[in-house]
Design a protein around this motif. Sequence first.
Motif, short mmCIF file in Angstrom:
data_model
loop_
_atom_site.label_atom_id
_atom_site.label_comp_id
_atom_site.label_asym_id
_atom_site.label_seq_id
_atom_site.Cartn_x
_atom_site.Cartn_y
_atom_site.Cartn_z
N LEU A 39 -5.36 -2.20 -3.84
CA LEU A 39 -4.55 -1.13 -4.50
C LEU A 39 -5.31 -0.60 -5.74
O LEU A 39 -4.82 0.61 -6.31
CB LEU A 39 -3.25 -1.86 -4.79
N GLU A 63 5.08 2.37 5.69
CA GLU A 63 5.45 3.79 5.55
C GLU A 63 7.06 3.91 5.73
O GLU A 63 7.65 4.59 4.96
CB GLU A 63 4.73 4.92 6.53
N HIS A 99 0.67 -1.08 0.00
CA HIS A 99 0.02 0.04 -0.02
C HIS A 99 0.87 1.28 -0.12
O HIS A 99 0.52 2.09 -0.64
CB HIS A 99 -0.90 0.07 1.27
N ARG A 109 0.78 3.99 -3.05
CA ARG A 109 0.57 5.30 -2.77
C ARG A 109 1.56 6.21 -3.39
O ARG A 109 1.15 7.38 -3.46
CB ARG A 109 0.11 5.54 -1.26
N ARG A 110 2.75 5.84 -3.55
CA ARG A 110 3.61 6.57 -3.88
C ARG A 110 3.79 6.66 -5.37
O ARG A 110 4.80 7.14 -6.31
CB ARG A 110 5.01 6.42 -3.29
N GLU A 162 1.14 -0.63 9.35
CA GLU A 162 0.94 0.45 8.55
C GLU A 162 2.07 1.29 8.51
O GLU A 162 2.63 1.88 7.67
CB GLU A 162 -0.25 1.19 8.77
N LEU A 219 -6.45 2.77 -5.95
CA LEU A 219 -5.88 4.06 -5.64
C LEU A 219 -5.60 4.84 -7.11
O LEU A 219 -5.53 4.42 -8.09
CB LEU A 219 -4.35 3.72 -5.28
#
Length: 267
Positions: free
Chosen positions: A51, A225, A25, A29-30, A221, A54
């Motif tokens: 995903l 990150e 994830h 997101r990047r 999570e 997104l």
Amino acid sequence: MSIDLHDAVAVVTGAGSGIGRATAHAFARRGTRVVVTDRDAERAQAVAGELAGLPGPGGGSVAATCDVTDADDLRAVRDLALDRFGRVDLVMNNVGILAVGPVEDIPLEAWQHVIDVNLLSVVRSNLVFLPLLLEQGSGHVVNTASTAGLLPYGFDRLPYTATKHAVVGLSEALALYLRPRGIGVSCLCPAGVATNIVEQITRYGEPAPPQGPAFPVVSAESVGELVADSVSEDRFLILTAQQAAIELRDLGADVDHYLTRLIKDTP
């Protein structure tokens, strides 16, 4: 040497849950297109479906069933990534299992299975993916180890501890070999993380009391990150508990003193 995660292509093993899912994830997101792999096909498909919602390139992620003890499965994942996206930029070797119990009660077969999954899966991945990264002269490898692979407290899960120490050493040597060739290497050493790792534990004999520093438990999570940021910044050692860095310095300063302190603290 750091890679731009936007529009990159990542393969993440064990991405159907836990740290693998969270990191998939974070990559997506990047803007990273992720090949979400897991031995459980339904879990891999579920994460790829998450995903898909997104915006941007990350929504183009795909799923693949992969048993990391099978080199043919890893080759099939590589071929899927090349067929779908044309390249591979990032590989995260994330699968791990545990055999737990007193040292004398864990059978040889359990050792062999843990070594096959936790250590030899990284070897197989290297054989499959490193030729691609070396040919293009860029990319990044993330190997998931553990604080149990840095510090001497995991006698209640010794096959896991031994393999994670091996993954740390393998990763350090890979960094020396690959970084001059344009390929980054990171070693993730999580401490307490809220995941479903209990599903991957096989128990033998009477439970041995856990021993070691009391690290805080963090969310998967937050680890995802942290991994994504560390890849972007080309950091090698990724810790989820900064106390582990202090413990590691104490261990390096005087191994005998550190072990003596742990022994005195053992119930």
